[in-house]
Write a protein that holds these residues in place. Sequence first.
Motif, PDB file in Angstrom:
ATOM      1  N   GLU B 389      47.680 -62.241  45.483  1.00  0.00           N
ATOM      2  CA  GLU B 389      48.242 -63.531  45.849  1.00  0.00           C
ATOM      3  C   GLU B 389      49.769 -63.430  45.826  1.00  0.00           C
ATOM      4  O   GLU B 389      50.346 -63.092  44.787  1.00  0.00           O
ATOM      5  CB  GLU B 389      47.776 -64.591  44.859  1.00  0.00           C
ATOM      6  N   PRO B 390      50.426 -63.714  46.931  1.00  0.00           N
ATOM      7  CA  PRO B 390      51.888 -63.621  46.946  1.00  0.00           C
ATOM      8  C   PRO B 390      52.513 -64.827  46.242  1.00  0.00           C
ATOM      9  O   PRO B 390      52.002 -65.943  46.353  1.00  0.00           O
ATOM     10  CB  PRO B 390      52.234 -63.623  48.432  1.00  0.00           C
ATOM     11  N   LYS B 391      53.594 -64.574  45.517  1.00  0.00           N
ATOM     12  CA  LYS B 391      54.273 -65.675  44.828  1.00  0.00           C
ATOM     13  C   LYS B 391      55.547 -66.085  45.564  1.00  0.00           C
ATOM     14  O   LYS B 391      55.941 -67.242  45.526  1.00  0.00           O
ATOM     15  CB  LYS B 391      54.635 -65.252  43.390  1.00  0.00           C
ATOM     16  N   GLN B 392      56.217 -65.083  46.114  1.00  0.00           N
ATOM     17  CA  GLN B 392      57.453 -65.360  46.842  1.00  0.00           C
ATOM     18  C   GLN B 392      57.176 -65.096  48.307  1.00  0.00           C
ATOM     19  O   GLN B 392      56.899 -63.959  48.685  1.00  0.00           O
ATOM     20  CB  GLN B 392      58.564 -64.408  46.391  1.00  0.00           C
ATOM     21  N   VAL B 393      57.230 -66.130  49.116  1.00  0.00           N
ATOM     22  CA  VAL B 393      56.973 -65.934  50.535  1.00  0.00           C
ATOM     23  C   VAL B 393      58.216 -66.344  51.322  1.00  0.00           C
ATOM     24  O   VAL B 393      58.772 -67.418  51.100  1.00  0.00           O
ATOM     25  CB  VAL B 393      55.751 -66.753  51.005  1.00  0.00           C
ATOM     26  N   VAL B 394      58.660 -65.457  52.188  1.00  0.00           N
ATOM     27  CA  VAL B 394      59.802 -65.770  53.042  1.00  0.00           C
ATOM     28  C   VAL B 394      59.302 -66.034  54.456  1.00  0.00           C
ATOM     29  O   VAL B 394      58.537 -65.250  55.012  1.00  0.00           O
ATOM     30  CB  VAL B 394      60.834 -64.620  53.036  1.00  0.00           C
ATOM     31  N   PHE B 395      59.696 -67.174  54.985  1.00  0.00           N
ATOM     32  CA  PHE B 395      59.366 -67.522  56.373  1.00  0.00           C
ATOM     33  C   PHE B 395      60.622 -67.339  57.216  1.00  0.00           C
ATOM     34  O   PHE B 395      61.693 -67.812  56.825  1.00  0.00           O
ATOM     35  CB  PHE B 395      58.890 -68.969  56.452  1.00  0.00           C
ATOM     36  N   ILE B 396      60.507 -66.675  58.318  1.00  0.00           N
ATOM     37  CA  ILE B 396      61.673 -66.471  59.180  1.00  0.00           C
ATOM     38  C   ILE B 396      61.414 -67.147  60.528  1.00  0.00           C
ATOM     39  O   ILE B 396      60.422 -66.870  61.202  1.00  0.00           O
ATOM     40  CB  ILE B 396      61.957 -64.971  59.381  1.00  0.00           C
ATOM     41  N   GLN B 397      62.320 -68.049  60.868  1.00  0.00           N
ATOM     42  CA  GLN B 397      62.166 -68.811  62.110  1.00  0.00           C
ATOM     43  C   GLN B 397      62.828 -68.090  63.273  1.00  0.00           C
ATOM     44  O   GLN B 397      63.632 -67.187  63.075  1.00  0.00           O
ATOM     45  CB  GLN B 397      62.860 -70.169  61.932  1.00  0.00           C
ATOM     46  N   CYS B 398      62.533 -68.546  64.480  1.00  0.00           N
ATOM     47  CA  CYS B 398      63.196 -68.050  65.694  1.00  0.00           C
ATOM     48  C   CYS B 398      63.131 -66.532  65.790  1.00  0.00           C
ATOM     49  O   CYS B 398      64.140 -65.877  66.015  1.00  0.00           O
ATOM     50  CB  CYS B 398      64.656 -68.494  65.766  1.00  0.00           C
ATOM     51  N   VAL B 399      61.956 -65.955  65.592  1.00  0.00           N
ATOM     52  CA  VAL B 399      61.812 -64.517  65.797  1.00  0.00           C
ATOM     53  C   VAL B 399      61.409 -64.309  67.260  1.00  0.00           C
ATOM     54  O   VAL B 399      60.309 -64.653  67.653  1.00  0.00           O
ATOM     55  CB  VAL B 399      60.773 -63.902  64.843  1.00  0.00           C
ATOM     56  N   GLY B 400      62.329 -63.825  68.023  1.00  0.00           N
ATOM     57  CA  GLY B 400      62.102 -63.708  69.470  1.00  0.00           C
ATOM     58  C   GLY B 400      62.639 -64.915  70.221  1.00  0.00           C
ATOM     59  O   GLY B 400      63.294 -64.763  71.227  1.00  0.00           O
ATOM     60  N   SER B 401      62.379 -66.116  69.714  1.00  0.00           N
ATOM     61  CA  SER B 401      62.884 -67.314  70.387  1.00  0.00           C
ATOM     62  C   SER B 401      64.384 -67.427  70.212  1.00  0.00           C
ATOM     63  O   SER B 401      64.921 -67.020  69.194  1.00  0.00           O
ATOM     64  CB  SER B 401      62.279 -68.588  69.780  1.00  0.00           C
TER      65      SER B 401
END
Lengths: 292, 665, 168
Positions: B389-401
Amino acid sequence: MSDLRYSYYPGCSLHASAGEYDLSTRELFAALGIGLEEIPDWICCGATPAHNVDELLSLSLSAKNLALARQVPGDMAVACASCFSRLKFTQHILGENETKRQLVEKAIDGPVHLEHRVKHLLEILARDLGLDRLTQAVKKPLGTLKVACYYGCLLTRPTDVPNLDCTEAPTIMEKVIEAAGAQTIAWSHRLECCGANFTLSRPGVVLQLSHAILDSAKAAGADCIMVACPLCHGNLDIRQQEIEGVYSARYGLPVFYITQLLGLALGLSVEQLGLDALIVNPLPLLNERGLL
Amino acid sequence: MSRIGVFVCHCGENIARTVDVERVAGAAGQLPGVAFATDYKYMCSDPGQGLLKKAITEQRLTHVVVAACSPRMHERTFRKAVEQAGLNPFLCEMANIREHCSWVHEDREEATAKAIEIVGMLVERVKRNRVLPTITVPVTKKALVIGGGIAGIQAALDIADAGHQVVLVEREPSIGGHMAQLSETFPTLDCSQCIMTPKMVDVANHPNITLHTYSEIEQVDGYIGNFQVTIRKKARSVDEQICTGCGVCLTKCPQNKIPNRFDRNLGTRSAIYVPFPQAVPNIPVIDREHCTKFKTGKCGVCQKVCGPGAVDFEQEDRLVVEPVGAIVVATGFELYSIEEKPKGSPIKGYGEFGHGKIPDVIDGLTFERLASASGPTGGKILRPSDGKEPKQVVFIQCVGSRAREKGISYCSKICCMYTAKHTMLFRHKVHDGQAYVFFMDARTPGKGYDEFWRRSIEEEEAVYIRGMVSRLYQKGDKIVVMGSDIAVGVQVEIEADLVVLATAVQPRQGADALAQKLGISYDKYHFYSEAHAKLKPVECATAGIYLAGVCQGPKDIPDTVSQASAAAAKVMTLFARDQLEREPIVARVQERNCVGCFACMKVCPYGAIEEKEIRDRSGKLLKTVAYVNPGVCAGCGTCQATCPSKSVELDGYTDEQIISMIEAL
Amino acid sequence: MTVHHAKQKHDFEPKIIAFVCTWCTYAGADLAGTSRMQYPTNVRVVKFPCTGRIDPVFILKAFQQGADGVLVSGCHPGDCHYMAGNFHARRRFAAFRKLLEFIGVDLQRLQFSWVSAAEGGKWVEVVTELTEQVRAMGPMQEFKALALEEQWSGRLDTPELQEAYQAI
């Protein structure tokens, strides 16, 4: 004997702190039968202070070198990543901006020659000579050596200027040294900045950045690092002991120029390649791996 | 001899103030061919039109010129009046002496002279106007919907509910599309499956819908109201009529370790499979690439265990031809991949993010499958590499867009919202987890959207960092995310357990090939082009073809459903009549002169020009000439200007008409 | 933005013919009207469905009929109501201009422009500019002379011509 001929632009570093890069380049090219003639009266490219304080000066210096290079037949061969970047930038900017081009022509008192092809040694080895011919020339394959290829920031960046290889995931260094039989490792900091010329003005920054690079190479299991830039070499090799002190670490990673490692594979001697000039002594490692 | 009537309007004071209308009418009366000329205060008013109609009858007028406002304003009005008086409406022309004369000039003398000349030009033109019959085209009241995602499903249901036949074609073995893959949907967090599956079942049970899954469009011929569509039904290796959907074959298949594409390759499936348990139709397909029987000739377990005997290894692709009157294209999207792209592709991958080789760097849709209760982890957020189970999750926006240097400059529109949703879902499932989001801008236009986004920050404590990520690399079992926080002006490094990339929304692979079959246009990214960005957002420039959903441009579920219903409404409007009527401004080929060079065919933007064979009585081919299909021609006239032998003429804009106007000067 | 010019009498009032498409430029000219902008009265508009329909012959015809200037105007590239008509027009006229130049027509008399339905102001600008430009150039003589020459003058005297002329 190869029919390749180049006008050689060593740049200031190769005539000073990176004398062994110059030496090994000449010896390697001679061994490969590639003609290399130094451009007469070449001048400093201004890197890196010039382009940060005076764009016209920086463009004019490189434009002058491009003009001088025409005295010698062949494409321009450049060893230093910084000089390479400045020459490529100059061609790019002057090709797109007519006003700047006119200003530079005034400054150098002559026409700007953008058509001259500027090539980094890596391109010459990988593409002009070709990996197959490189492999054929190898006498002592480097099979036992795990090499961390370090590009630094300038060889491939920014996108569309040097056009040496893919900006963010290049492979040209790996391909060249694998052609000499070496093993390469996958590691995270191949393209991070070493701090470059901050080495004199803000050494703290350099220590931090170079530490991360050495750390990452060591963690990935490298025996040594291979570079193609005198500034990277200075920071990783000359500063290595200092970094070990500051960060209480132990790396002992010899830092080779690409020409030195290839020269080894071609059977050139320690003296011919200036291996004795490196600060982190590579001889124990090379002895241990039977490469001397 | 023509008897032309000229009617000069005062438009109250609007024309009469600067143009001497009586003089215009007087001068018009002197023109050859003019039998009657008069002026009136308001020609468009009821008495004005009455005067016009009366004059037509009493003066036995053959043609009419109304000198008044712009034809864009009242041409329709006067042509209708003329028609009511028994003349063909195309024998009426308008001389624009308001917008092009009285309103733009001040000198009464000059304006009047100009008005007289304008009327003169139109009198010469109208003399050469021909009676044009209204064109009628029969309509096949059956619609084709391409794509069985939410857009296609909505459009199909709407049209079918209106009582028309619908043929729904889906490439995959089941309808449902991407929406069936989603866990919960913004901004209400209702479960996607719960709102989607009933609609899928409705499609399957609807008496007016014919469903072709595992099928593709092979060929499209014809035009609005009269398309002939050839559908390739790919060999399923299971007889759809016999299979009961009991699922025994799935459990017995020994090849059961094949990555399941529906689960973004997180789970596995067997070689004979339905993509997901709620599939519609619930009929398996044999994946011939992986099936042992097809690879080695041995096995056949599924056939042995199938009670009704539905498994058919010999089945072949079948072609079905369906006549339809309208087509709704709803082919949806796929996600940009950060993997290294083949040479020649305008899209570059992300080398700085590891080209997709770091297992715990996943895309948004994969996260949906992780979060979905029916997904491979049963709704637990577990990372792909080690199932922890991941505790630290990084979301990255605008990948390609919005990344021109990667080959895509548009905004994918849905990512800001679904990432906000992901941070919430993550927090709901991993209470001590922390979500970080790297973003450029948060774009949340939509009902309840900004509130939703704020909630992800204020209540679910997602940390939003405005800035881009320069590099991702694996360090031990962590992924180091190197980015910048431009609000503070510092470099940030986060050691994450899982990284989720909001990769760009792209049209389906092969969208361009389908467009070429349909004869519709598409942009450089292969999104289909609507006829008008504002006023015709669901119509294609090709008549009878409509767009729904992301194939036209990135959009979320509410927008997709709205557009699908709009497309359905357009189809119903078309089907409301038995015959299609259209303005007869179409090109016509003089077959006698046509040399059959087909230069016209190359320039026609509508593909309206066909080859026609001219044969004598014995059937001998005399020559091949161009033929303009009046149902398809839109009347631009490009063919006429192109024709080297002047053999094609645009009705209403013939050379004769135009040159007569020039000569009138 | 109504512009009031002090009315000024000129010795020469050029004739300008404008070939426009109905969707963009005709609508733009309508907008100039509804906005009550002012421009010279010299222009006469001929409406087409699309610039793609405009045959170069019309331009020649206009000059022959005594037009001193010709304007061709349609939708901006990419905005064509018929998708690509204006692109065909653009290519056609690019070639046609060369031809006109070759036969000695001053290209200043012929203007191509894009005026959208929203550009009433641009329509006024284009028309005013062309009118003034052509006014400064004076009347178009080339084609009138040509039209005269077309009538047999006896100067081009060959037996075939003579026979043909008498046969008329």
